[in-house]
Design a protein around this motif. Structure first.
Motif, PDB file in Angstrom:
ATOM      1  N   TYR A 194      45.537 -24.468  -7.814  1.00 12.39           N
ATOM      2  CA  TYR A 194      44.225 -23.852  -7.659  1.00 12.39           C
ATOM      3  C   TYR A 194      44.072 -22.682  -8.603  1.00 12.39           C
ATOM      4  CZ  TYR A 194      46.758 -20.357  -4.891  1.00 12.39           C
ATOM      5  OH  TYR A 194      47.635 -19.385  -4.482  1.00 12.39           O
ATOM      6  N   ASN A 195      42.850 -22.294  -8.801  1.00 15.48           N
ATOM      7  CA  ASN A 195      42.527 -21.127  -9.617  1.00 15.48           C
ATOM      8  C   ASN A 195      41.937 -20.048  -8.722  1.00 15.48           C
ATOM      9  OD1 ASN A 195      43.296 -22.673 -11.832  1.00 15.48           O
ATOM     10  ND2 ASN A 195      41.177 -23.301 -12.275  1.00 15.48           N
ATOM     11  N   THR A 254      49.972 -22.447  -7.556  1.00 11.91           N
ATOM     12  CA  THR A 254      50.390 -23.577  -6.729  1.00 11.91           C
ATOM     13  C   THR A 254      50.601 -23.112  -5.304  1.00 11.91           C
ATOM     14  OG1 THR A 254      52.710 -23.207  -7.278  1.00 11.91           O
ATOM     15  CG2 THR A 254      51.499 -24.774  -8.642  1.00 11.91           C
ATOM     16  N   ASN A 267      44.586 -18.743 -13.289  1.00  9.37           N
ATOM     17  CA  ASN A 267      44.536 -20.198 -13.107  1.00  9.37           C
ATOM     18  C   ASN A 267      45.931 -20.762 -12.907  1.00  9.37           C
ATOM     19  OD1 ASN A 267      41.760 -20.122 -13.517  1.00  9.37           O
ATOM     20  ND2 ASN A 267      41.991 -20.409 -15.748  1.00  9.37           N
ATOM     21  N   ASP A 313      40.329 -32.677  -4.978  1.00  7.69           N
ATOM     22  CA  ASP A 313      40.775 -32.025  -3.756  1.00  7.69           C
ATOM     23  C   ASP A 313      41.377 -32.986  -2.746  1.00  7.69           C
ATOM     24  OD1 ASP A 313      38.558 -33.397  -2.995  1.00  7.69           O
ATOM     25  OD2 ASP A 313      37.415 -31.661  -2.303  1.00  7.69           O
ATOM     26  N   VAL A 343      49.450 -28.036  -4.127  1.00  6.99           N
ATOM     27  CA  VAL A 343      48.026 -27.945  -4.437  1.00  6.99           C
ATOM     28  C   VAL A 343      47.878 -26.895  -5.538  1.00  6.99           C
ATOM     29  CG1 VAL A 343      45.734 -27.336  -3.571  1.00  6.99           C
ATOM     30  CG2 VAL A 343      47.338 -28.594  -2.116  1.00  6.99           C
ATOM     31  N   ILE A 401      38.644 -19.158  -4.508  1.00  9.17           N
ATOM     32  CA  ILE A 401      39.574 -20.270  -4.740  1.00  9.17           C
ATOM     33  C   ILE A 401      38.818 -21.475  -5.289  1.00  9.17           C
ATOM     34  CG2 ILE A 401      41.075 -21.967  -3.623  1.00  9.17           C
ATOM     35  CD1 ILE A 401      41.957 -19.793  -1.703  1.00  9.17           C
ATOM     36  N   ALA A 402      39.370 -22.059  -6.324  1.00 12.10           N
ATOM     37  CA  ALA A 402      38.857 -23.323  -6.856  1.00 12.10           C
ATOM     38  C   ALA A 402      40.036 -24.293  -6.910  1.00 12.10           C
ATOM     39  CB  ALA A 402      38.252 -23.125  -8.235  1.00 12.10           C
ATOM     40  N   ILE A 403      39.916 -25.402  -6.170  1.00 10.07           N
ATOM     41  CA  ILE A 403      41.021 -26.373  -6.092  1.00 10.07           C
ATOM     42  C   ILE A 403      41.022 -27.232  -7.351  1.00 10.07           C
ATOM     43  CG2 ILE A 403      41.923 -28.345  -4.799  1.00 10.07           C
ATOM     44  CD1 ILE A 403      40.502 -27.019  -2.324  1.00 10.07           C
ATOM     45  N   VAL A 404      42.191 -27.365  -7.928  1.00 12.24           N
ATOM     46  CA  VAL A 404      42.326 -28.117  -9.174  1.00 12.24           C
ATOM     47  C   VAL A 404      42.878 -29.525  -8.909  1.00 12.24           C
ATOM     48  CG1 VAL A 404      43.458 -28.202 -11.422  1.00 12.24           C
ATOM     49  CG2 VAL A 404      42.656 -26.004 -10.491  1.00 12.24           C
ATOM     50  N   ARG A 406      38.879 -25.072   0.867  1.00 15.76           N
ATOM     51  CA  ARG A 406      38.937 -23.628   1.037  1.00 15.76           C
ATOM     52  C   ARG A 406      38.082 -23.256   2.245  1.00 15.76           C
ATOM     53  NH1 ARG A 406      35.333 -22.487  -4.333  1.00 15.76           N
ATOM     54  NH2 ARG A 406      33.306 -22.701  -3.344  1.00 15.76           N
ATOM     55  N   LEU A 447      43.255 -21.443   1.901  1.00 14.92           N
ATOM     56  CA  LEU A 447      43.440 -22.728   1.241  1.00 14.92           C
ATOM     57  C   LEU A 447      44.094 -23.672   2.241  1.00 14.92           C
ATOM     58  CD1 LEU A 447      43.248 -24.516  -1.216  1.00 14.92           C
ATOM     59  CD2 LEU A 447      45.401 -23.543  -2.050  1.00 14.92           C
TER      60      LEU A 447
END
Lengths: 171, 420
Positions: free
Chosen positions: B284-285, B226, B223, B266, B282, B255-258, B247, B296
């Motif tokens: 992301y995890n 950047t 997690n 997002d 950005v 990818i999970a955008i934080v 993504r 991404l």
């Protein structure tokens, strides 16, 4: 008449015209005297009151004196309003009983209340003539004028170019 | 009223409507002498008539000043930058006499426009002083007018800004008689993500969005990663930009955008001055899906003109180390594999091979081996890449040949033991 005291007859370039009577008379009357007084310049305190600006109100005074040995009657004073001057409606008066009438047809006819015909909502109606149409003012002195007596008639007119007020009535 | 008079009134009526509508009679020119002559008639009491007498008086018309300024270009939208733009003002004399004027100006906001000259009658004057010197000998007749053109340049990067140019004309004969008009100059704004005409999809200009660093990246599951992008405003004015991260894949994509530029989620919005950029991060995890790939993206879209946009992306591969361990027993004397039985007193070596067959390097590789109770630890052999300790029959080996055991790499160490 309230404005008469302000007249300065001798200071305003009065032109005098003498004519001889066509009928017999013992003595010619003193000719008609005229004076012009710049009311606007006076009120504004302008230095040069002898020069009028467009929009200025000029008070004309006509002085007729009976210099004959006898009384005169049917005295009529007629002032054709000069080009460049617009009569202020309601300003004409005199220091004796007079009948004031106006012409809007160049002096051909006179009436106390000049009207014009207009069409409003499809109907012909009579409306008071606008002041720009006034061409002549006539004062008819009621009664006779004794020897040595005089009558002073006045009117106010505005120098063309700047008309104050919406109605154009005399102040 | 006679019929004759009424007809006269009717004829006059049309003229009345025309001339009185504005309630301003014709201007009487300066110097006009208005001659007024009146007459008087009378009779005596016997009704004998006499010649009319008359009197007259003159009134001389003086000067009534008047200055009117007309703005012929009230709201120009010149380009930024641009040169030799013009504003046109008409200066007329509604007074009743000839006059001349002086010109003054005011610019409400400095730095947007620069006046380079003043054009009158085909001649361009560099300064107001020069113009006024020329105008001092220009007589504007009653009801006449002149035209003044103001020539100006617009500075760069002033799109969307606004300034007001006011031209004031003053009568030289009456200094209190003045008029002015104001033009509102609003340089046209261009909206470009990246260099206008060259950014966006490339084309030799500056890109509007570009990744900051290597485009192809590998990431361990984890997690708070950047991804940094550079966003550039190539327009000529300050503009807002909507930043949208996404993504490439859907569903179980790694990818999970934080957050975008510190804003959870997002998307975010920023404001950039013209021809300036900003680094956007950005966060992301990465999910634990070994070998998965994803991209991404970050897209920047002009707020002023949403059709202007650009984007760039990182290619991401999820990587992970994977260690396997092989343990073999060999005779110390022959280095051959142990076969059959051993007897007390035999000396053996345990050969331990660690292999990283994952997709990324392994760090802090450590092997722990608890020796059987029937064996006695004697020491090490062929263990240069390892740092090994033994205590109470527990052997601890740390890989120290490098900081990490590279993907696809193997390393071996041996421990000498004897059979009790």
């Amino acid at each position: 008449m309230k404005h008469l005291r302000l007249l300065s007859l001798g200071m305003l370039g009065i032109a005098l015209v003498w004519t001889r009577p066509v009928a017999a008379q013992a003595r010619s009357p003193k000719p008609l005297l005229m004076a012009a007084h710049n009311v606007t310049a006076e009120a504004a305190g302008r230095d040069n009151k002898a020069v009028a600006n467009p929009g200025d109100v000029i008070r004309y005074a006509l002085v007729f004196k009976n210099t004959t040995a006898g009384a005169v009657k049917n005295v009529e004073l007629v002032d054709p309003l000069p080009k460049g001057m617009v009569y202020l409606v309601g300003s004409a008066g005199a220091d004796r009983p007079v009948r004031v009438e106006y012409s809007i047809d160049g002096g051909k006819s006179y009436t106390a209340r000049p009207v014009v015909q207009a069409v409003a909502d499809g109907q012909k109606v009579e409306q008071a003539a606008p002041r720009e149409m006034y061409t002549h003012v006539r004062w008819t002195v009621l009664g006779s004028l004794a020897p040595g007596a005089q009558v002073t008639a006045e009117l106010e007119a505005q120098v063309s170019g700047q008309v104050n007020g919406a109605s154009g009535e005399a102040k | 009223m006679s019929r004759h008079i009424k007809w006269a009134y009717r004829l006059a009526l049309t003229a009345v409507f025309v001339s009185v509508g504005g309630r301003v009679a014709a201007q009487t020119p300066e110097g006009t002498v208005i001659h007024n002559t009146a007459t008087a008639t009378y009779t005596d009491l016997n009704s004998n008539t006499y010649a009319a007498v008359s009197g007259s008086v003159d009134v001389t018309v003086g000067f009534l000043p008047g200055i009117t300024v007309a703005d012929n270009t009230p709201s120009p939208t010149p380009a930024s930058p641009s040169t030799a733009d013009t504003l046109s003002f008409g200066v007329s004399n509604p007074g009743n006499g000839t006059d001349s004027v002086t010109i003054a100006e005011n610019i409400s906001v400095a730095g947007i426009m620069t006046v380079t000259g003043y054009r009158y009658s085909g001649t361009t004057f560099a300064t107001l002083t020069d113009l006024n010197t020329a105008l001092s000998s220009v007589a504007i007749a009653e009801a006449g007018s002149i035209t003044i053109q103001v020539v100006y340049d617009v500075a760069t990067n002033k799109g969307g800004l606004n300034t007001h140019y006011t031209l004031t004309a003053t009568s030289r004969r009456s200094l209190t008689t003045t008029d002015n008009k104001t033009s509102s100059i609003s340089p046209a704004q261009t909206f470009c993500v990246g260099t206008c005409g060259g950014g966006g999809g490339g084309g030799g200009g500056t890109r509007g969005v570009i990744v900051d660093g290597q485009q192809h990246i590998q990431k361990l599951p984890g997690n708070g990663y950047t991804a940094v992008y550079n966003v550039y405003n190539g327009g000529n004015g300050t503009d807002g930009f909507d930043l949208i991260a996404r993504r490439a894949t859907t569903g179980s994509a790694p990818i999970a955008i934080v957050s975008v530029n510190g804003v959870t989620g997002d998307s975010a919005r920023i404001t950039l001055a013209p021809t300036s950029g900003m680094q956007i991060t950005v966060v992301y995890n990465v999910a634990d899906i070994v070998g998965a790939t994803d991209s991404l993206f970050l897209k920047a879209r002009s707020v002023g003109n949403p059709t202007a946009s650009d984007q760039d992306y990182y290619d991401l591969v999820v990587v992970k180390p994977n260690l396997t361990l092989a343990k073999a027993a060999i005779y110390d004397a022959t280095s051959l594999p142990v076969s059959g039985t051993v007897v007390p007193g035999n000396i053996l070596r345990y050969r331990i091979t660690v292999t990283n067959d994952g997709t990324t390097d392994a760090v802090s590789v450590q092997v722990t081996d608890t020796l059987p109770a029937q064996m006695t630890y004697l020491g090490l052999a062929n263990s240069a890449d390892w740092t090994i300790t033994q205590s109470g029959g527990v052997v601890t080996a740390n890989y120290t040949a490098a900081s990490q055991l590279l993907a696809g790499q193997s390393s071996t160490f041996e421990v000498r033991v004897s059979i009790n």
